[in-house]
Scaffold this motif. Structure first.
Motif: not given
Length: 263
Positions: A40-69
């Motif tokens: 999950x994005x949350x698991x990646x974020x927590x384990x790496x202590x990182x913000x996460x940019x997700x490259x999807x098929x239709x758009x980019x999404x940005x998960x700020x560290x600690x945020x679920x949306x």
């Protein structure tokens, strides 16, 4: 406490397009790639202590560290506002800015670019709209969204494509500009108070830079603006009076506009 970094990953089941988009994001943000590996994005974020940019098929999404949306680009607000303008209805932003065809506009607080799209519609193809975003991840998401979002709605598409997104803190950018560089300078800092009805901006509120208006910011904006400086703030804000803005009160709204004329 470790500094929060940013990493790039793909959607859960990446294809060649997702991998290519992830590589593009890594290059643009100078960020490392992390394989998804069904996590999950949350698991990646927590384990790496990182913000996460997700490259999807239709758009980019940005998960700020600690945020679920996630924060992602969508022109919903601009779309219905442009339709109202096309019908000849009043638009408070345009009434405050008094933009004319061919004008140049500097939006110091771009956000989802809804105001910038209205500005682009009004100034036309011979005008200029530059939008600033301090957070590099948000700037990336919005820059990619305005240039690639697929919509058949006109003039919405043309308005999106016309905006130049610049990743910069507002005061630093203003200081580097000559006097009278833009006709209008617009500022919409994060509200001092949360407007509950504006829940579609919650992801942006979490992801974006939180800045307060300062005397230096106002003075630099006045120097750069040829015609006027426009401020949008909560109706309880003391900024209007503190910095000398003429308040344009809106009885039924929780935010007001303020104007400093340079004519």
């Amino acid at each position: 406490m470790c500094e929060v970094t940013t990493i790039v990953t793909t959607a859960g089941r990446p294809d060649d397009l997702s991998m290519a988009l992830a590589a593009f994001a890594c290059k643009q943000l100078n960020a490392p790639f992390e394989p998804r590996k069904k996590r999950s994005v949350r698991k990646i974020s927590v384990s790496l202590q990182a913000n996460v940019i997700v490259a999807g098929k239709n758009r980019f999404e940005y998960y700020a560290f600690g945020e679920s949306e996630p924060f992602f680009f969508h022109p919903n607000s601009a779309a219905f506002r442009l339709k109202r303008v096309a019908r000849g209805e009043a638009e408070p932003f345009l009434e405050a800015t008094q933009l004319q065809e061919g004008d140049s506009v500097l939006d110091c607080t771009l956000g989802l670019a809804a105001d910038a799209m209205l500005a682009a519609f009004t100034v036309g193809e011979h005008g200029k709209v530059v939008g600033l975003e301090a957070n590099p991840n948000v700037a990336f998401i919005v820059a990619q969204g305005t240039q690639t979002y697929d919509t058949t709605e006109l003039p919405l598409t043309a308005c999106m494509r016309q905006i130049e997104v610049v990743q910069s803190e507002a005061v630093a950018y203003l200081k580097a500009l000559p006097d009278n560089a833009f006709d209008v300078v617009y500022m919409d800092p994060m509200f001092e108070e949360v407007i509950e009805e504006a829940n579609n901006f919650e992801a942006l509120r979490s992801a974006g830079a939180h800045v307060a208006l300062t005397e230096e910011w106002v003075q630099e904006a006045k120097r750069v603006a040829k015609k006027r400086v426009v401020l949008k703030a909560h109706f309880r804000s003391e900024w209007f009076e503190k910095y000398g803005f003429t308040r344009l009160a809106r009885v039924t709204s929780k935010f007001h506009y303020g104007v400093l004329e340079n004519l």
